[in-house]
Design a protein around this motif. Structure first.
Motif, PDB file in Angstrom:
ATOM      1  N   LEU A 183      -7.805   5.404  67.727  1.00 35.01           N
ATOM      2  CA  LEU A 183      -6.853   4.295  67.591  1.00 35.01           C
ATOM      3  C   LEU A 183      -7.584   2.962  67.468  1.00 35.01           C
ATOM      4  O   LEU A 183      -7.210   2.105  66.663  1.00 35.01           O
ATOM      5  CB  LEU A 183      -5.905   4.270  68.791  1.00 35.01           C
ATOM      6  N   GLY A 184      -8.661   2.799  68.241  1.00 33.74           N
ATOM      7  CA  GLY A 184      -9.439   1.560  68.175  1.00 33.74           C
ATOM      8  C   GLY A 184     -10.072   1.359  66.806  1.00 33.74           C
ATOM      9  O   GLY A 184     -10.046   0.253  66.248  1.00 33.74           O
ATOM     10  N   ILE A 185     -10.624   2.442  66.240  1.00 33.34           N
ATOM     11  CA  ILE A 185     -11.243   2.359  64.910  1.00 33.34           C
ATOM     12  C   ILE A 185     -10.191   2.021  63.855  1.00 33.34           C
ATOM     13  O   ILE A 185     -10.421   1.194  62.960  1.00 33.34           O
ATOM     14  CB  ILE A 185     -11.950   3.685  64.563  1.00 33.34           C
ATOM     15  N   ALA A 186      -9.012   2.660  63.965  1.00 28.96           N
ATOM     16  CA  ALA A 186      -7.938   2.396  62.999  1.00 28.96           C
ATOM     17  C   ALA A 186      -7.465   0.944  63.077  1.00 28.96           C
ATOM     18  O   ALA A 186      -7.258   0.290  62.051  1.00 28.96           O
ATOM     19  CB  ALA A 186      -6.776   3.347  63.252  1.00 28.96           C
ATOM     20  N   LEU A 187      -7.304   0.429  64.293  1.00 27.08           N
ATOM     21  CA  LEU A 187      -6.881  -0.969  64.451  1.00 27.08           C
ATOM     22  C   LEU A 187      -7.937  -1.920  63.887  1.00 27.08           C
ATOM     23  O   LEU A 187      -7.593  -2.945  63.279  1.00 27.08           O
ATOM     24  CB  LEU A 187      -6.646  -1.269  65.940  1.00 27.08           C
ATOM     25  N   LEU A 188      -9.200  -1.597  64.096  1.00 28.67           N
ATOM     26  CA  LEU A 188     -10.274  -2.427  63.554  1.00 28.67           C
ATOM     27  C   LEU A 188     -10.209  -2.464  62.031  1.00 28.67           C
ATOM     28  O   LEU A 188     -10.365  -3.521  61.413  1.00 28.67           O
ATOM     29  CB  LEU A 188     -11.633  -1.892  64.021  1.00 28.67           C
ATOM     30  N   LYS A 189      -9.953  -1.298  61.404  1.00 30.24           N
ATOM     31  CA  LYS A 189      -9.820  -1.248  59.945  1.00 30.24           C
ATOM     32  C   LYS A 189      -8.675  -2.132  59.469  1.00 30.24           C
ATOM     33  O   LYS A 189      -8.805  -2.871  58.490  1.00 30.24           O
ATOM     34  CB  LYS A 189      -9.578   0.195  59.490  1.00 30.24           C
ATOM     35  N   VAL A 190      -7.533  -2.054  60.174  1.00 32.22           N
ATOM     36  CA  VAL A 190      -6.359  -2.852  59.788  1.00 32.22           C
ATOM     37  C   VAL A 190      -6.675  -4.342  59.887  1.00 32.22           C
ATOM     38  O   VAL A 190      -6.368  -5.128  58.981  1.00 32.22           O
ATOM     39  CB  VAL A 190      -5.139  -2.500  60.673  1.00 32.22           C
ATOM     40  N   LEU A 191      -7.309  -4.742  61.002  1.00 30.88           N
ATOM     41  CA  LEU A 191      -7.617  -6.160  61.208  1.00 30.88           C
ATOM     42  C   LEU A 191      -8.611  -6.665  60.158  1.00 30.88           C
ATOM     43  O   LEU A 191      -8.457  -7.778  59.624  1.00 30.88           O
ATOM     44  CB  LEU A 191      -8.169  -6.371  62.615  1.00 30.88           C
ATOM     45  N   LEU A 192      -9.624  -5.861  59.862  1.00 30.82           N
ATOM     46  CA  LEU A 192     -10.603  -6.268  58.846  1.00 30.82           C
ATOM     47  C   LEU A 192      -9.951  -6.389  57.477  1.00 30.82           C
ATOM     48  O   LEU A 192     -10.211  -7.343  56.727  1.00 30.82           O
ATOM     49  CB  LEU A 192     -11.757  -5.252  58.790  1.00 30.82           C
ATOM     50  N   PHE A 193      -9.095  -5.437  57.154  1.00 33.58           N
ATOM     51  CA  PHE A 193      -8.413  -5.482  55.860  1.00 33.58           C
ATOM     52  C   PHE A 193      -7.503  -6.702  55.759  1.00 33.58           C
ATOM     53  O   PHE A 193      -7.516  -7.428  54.752  1.00 33.58           O
ATOM     54  CB  PHE A 193      -7.598  -4.211  55.637  1.00 33.58           C
ATOM     55  N   LEU A 194      -6.699  -6.944  56.802  1.00 37.88           N
ATOM     56  CA  LEU A 194      -5.783  -8.090  56.770  1.00 37.88           C
ATOM     57  C   LEU A 194      -6.552  -9.403  56.711  1.00 37.88           C
ATOM     58  O   LEU A 194      -6.145 -10.345  56.026  1.00 37.88           O
ATOM     59  CB  LEU A 194      -4.862  -8.063  57.997  1.00 37.88           C
ATOM     60  N   GLY A 195      -7.673  -9.479  57.418  1.00 40.87           N
ATOM     61  CA  GLY A 195      -8.500 -10.685  57.361  1.00 40.87           C
ATOM     62  C   GLY A 195      -9.027 -10.934  55.958  1.00 40.87           C
ATOM     63  O   GLY A 195      -8.976 -12.064  55.443  1.00 40.87           O
ATOM     64  N   ALA A 196      -9.526  -9.861  55.327  1.00 48.10           N
ATOM     65  CA  ALA A 196     -10.027  -9.990  53.954  1.00 48.10           C
ATOM     66  C   ALA A 196      -8.892 -10.330  52.992  1.00 48.10           C
ATOM     67  O   ALA A 196      -9.076 -11.119  52.057  1.00 48.10           O
ATOM     68  CB  ALA A 196     -10.701  -8.690  53.529  1.00 48.10           C
ATOM     69  N   ALA A 197      -7.714  -9.760  53.223  1.00 48.67           N
ATOM     70  CA  ALA A 197      -6.573 -10.029  52.349  1.00 48.67           C
ATOM     71  C   ALA A 197      -6.121 -11.480  52.457  1.00 48.67           C
ATOM     72  O   ALA A 197      -5.810 -12.126  51.445  1.00 48.67           O
ATOM     73  CB  ALA A 197      -5.412  -9.095  52.711  1.00 48.67           C
TER      74      ALA A 197
END
Length: 573
Positions: A183-197
């Motif tokens: 879950l932590g890895i998945a949340l990190l992916k979401v946050l990184l993607f949204l930040g880049a977006a």
């Protein structure tokens, strides 16, 4: 070459059959979406087997989902997202959590599943609803921008965001001790993607689109928009998140720039074409043999899911301060199982979280709920109207329809009531204020209410068609009522109730469809305005003036058309 010709033949078969199925559904006064689903069943592997490469067609169908969500992102701006952010985040988490917990508890207690892990997994699969089907149905009904439409889409988009997290933690269900890490890895992916977006949407995408638009090449513009939509969707897919999330975020990037409407206009034909492929692909998954063999069980599961999810969703909507009407419409709108539950179910089968029989039951149940969704959305407004006539429920309807807040002068009279403060309502209010009239606005959007507070315009925060809200508007002393609501059903109900309070009141109403013009007039509206026709009349008037026609003759032509309620220019005549 033979394979290429086979793909072209398959595409031609699906699109041609979809056009026929949609036409038949339309003639039967049913949503065309039902025609597409029936088409998929007919031409698919469990029907007449007219396709040679079903997996490739289903892969192309995913493009339809991407375009659907991209178009929604362009129309559903960040301002609109802020308006429903609370229900989107907290409401969807509540809905997913409660649905998962209740389904797991029930299936384990009844012995329908093999254990705790399987029960949780089935609950997660059933907690998702269908963004694509609901969005398509709302668009056909002209209800995308209504309050219940916005609430539905907010919850659905949050579910799509959660899908990526669900896919990430599925493997960990076999090893519960690793769920937190997954879950932590998945949340990190979401946050990184949204930040880049966010960074790309602010500094890269606007410049890119502007430079491409400056070339004045339609082909380059369309290619760039398509590449952006599918490219961002591909990025989220590679990250293990949903393509829906990527396409929606790509749409949000474009929504805030000057060329948003132009981009949307170019994508719409592609969206509708590939969306028909997507809905047909869902029909291809329905296996009549399995369905008939387990008919009683599947129908029981469908009833349990659709009624159960409606019962879960309704109090959640009420908890966030929305009216009972909005709660009923929303709960009957998102009570199906989502198309991406197919993806979850397949992943669960591959990970041996569920046996093959459970997988096929989930597929059949999901497909049937998707077919029933347009019917459920059609039933909901009729159910609301029926409940308002029943004394037992009328009291509850009135209780939840109380105005949330209001700002009205102590003694108000001689005012004009404007129902709806969207794009049309704002123009009406500005015209009236500039001419010195006292205005009272009814609106159920918090963002709009904040604008009214800022400009110190009297308002009532609530549903305009609520009897309790109308009692606060002093219609009996008002000069007129302007109805500028985005929901046709609410417009009709408001007109009926307003005339019951003040039979002599002058009421001007906005018509959403040609067929409403005569209906609203017969109900008692003094004037019914159709925005598209009015735009055409203005263009026609300017064109006649350019051609040298005298102003008096132009005014006569336009007045005659309006007096005749647009009959002479209606397409169906």
């Amino acid at each position: 070459m033979a394979a290429e010709h086979g793909l072209i033949l398959d595409l031609t078969t699906v699109l041609g059959a979809s056009a026929l199925g949609g036409y038949v559904a339309n003639r039967l006064r049913q949503p065309v979406l039902l025609g597409y689903l029936a088409t998929g069943l007919a031409v698919g592997p469990y029907g007449f087997k007219l396709l040679s490469d079903v997996p490739r067609i289903q892969a192309l169908a995913s493009i339809g989902v991407a375009f659907l969500l991209f178009a929604l992102g362009v129309e559903f701006s960040l301002t609109e997202l802020k308006r429903v952010k609370d229900i989107a985040i907290r409401g969807s988490l509540l809905q997913i959590g409660l649905t998962t917990a209740l389904v797991a508890s029930l299936t384990i207690a009844l012995g329908w599943v093999g254990g705790f892990t399987e029960g949780i997994f089935v609950g997660v699969v059933l907690s998702l609803s269908s963004t694509a089907v609901v969005l398509k149905t709302l668009a056909e009904r002209g209800e995308t921008n209504t309050l219940h439409g916005q609430v539905m889409l907010a919850i659905l988009i949050a579910q799509d965001l959660a899908l990526g997290l669900m896919l990430a933690i599925l493997p960990a269900l076999k090893q519960p001790e690793s769920i937190a890490l997954a879950l932590g890895i998945a949340l990190l992916k979401v946050l990184l993607f949204l930040g880049a977006a966010i960074a790309s949407g602010r500094w890269i995408v606007p410049k890119l689109i502007s430079n491409v638009a400056a070339t004045e090449s339609t082909e380059l513009f369309v290619l760039t928009v398509i590449a952006l939509c599918l490219g961002v969707a591909l990025v989220t897919a590679k990250l293990g998140l949903s393509i829906e999330m990527g396409a929606f975020v790509a749409g949000l990037m474009v929504s805030e720039i000057d060329y948003a409407d132009h981009a949307l206009a170019k994508v719409l034909p592609l969206r509708d074409t590939f969306a028909s492929l997507f809905f047909a692909s869902i029909g291809m998954l329905i296996e009549p043999g399995v369905f008939i063999e387990n008919l009683g069980l599947v129908l029981g599961l469908v009833a349990l899911v659709m009624l159960g999810k409606a019962i879960i969703v309704m109090p959640i909507i009420l908890k966030f301060g929305y009216s009972l009407k909005t709660a009923i419409l929303t709960s009957f709108g998102i009570n199906q199982i989502g198309e991406f539950s197919f993806v979850l179910a397949l992943a669960g089968l591959q990970l041996q979280l569920i046996p093959e029989r459970t997988y096929f039951l989930l597929l059949e149940t999901t497909a049937v709920t998707l077919v029933l969704t347009p019917i459920s959305l059609n039933i909901a407004p009729k159910l609301v109207n029926h409940l308002t006539q029943m004394p037992l429920f009328a009291k509850s309807m009135r209780q939840f329809a109380e105005p949330k807040s209001l700002s009205i002068p102590e003694s108000i009279s001689g005012h004009v009531v404007v129902a709806g403060y969207g794009r049309v309502g704002q123009v009406i209010v500005n015209i009236l204020l500039n001419q010195g009239y006292l205005v009272l606005v009814i609106e159920n959007s918090e963002a709009a209410i904040q604008r009214l507070r800022m400009h110190r315009i009297p308002y009532i925060f609530g549903d305009a068609d609520s009897e309790l809200v109308l009692e606060k508007t002093h219609l009996e002393t008002a000069k007129a009522l302007a109805i500028a609501l985005p929901d046709p059903a609410s417009s009709r109900l408001l007109l009926q109730r307003a005339l019951a309070i003040a039979p002599e009141l002058d009421i001007i109403a906005r018509s959403h469809h040609d067929r409403e013009i005569d209906f609203l007039t017969q109900m008692g509206a003094k004037e019914v305005v159709q925005p598209e026709f009015e735009a055409a009349l203005e263009l026609g008037a300017h064109l006649l003036a350019t051609l040298g026609e005298p102003k008096t003759q132009i005014d006569t032509v336009i007045t005659n058309i309006r007096t005749d309620r647009y009959r002479s220019i209606r397409p169906d005549r």
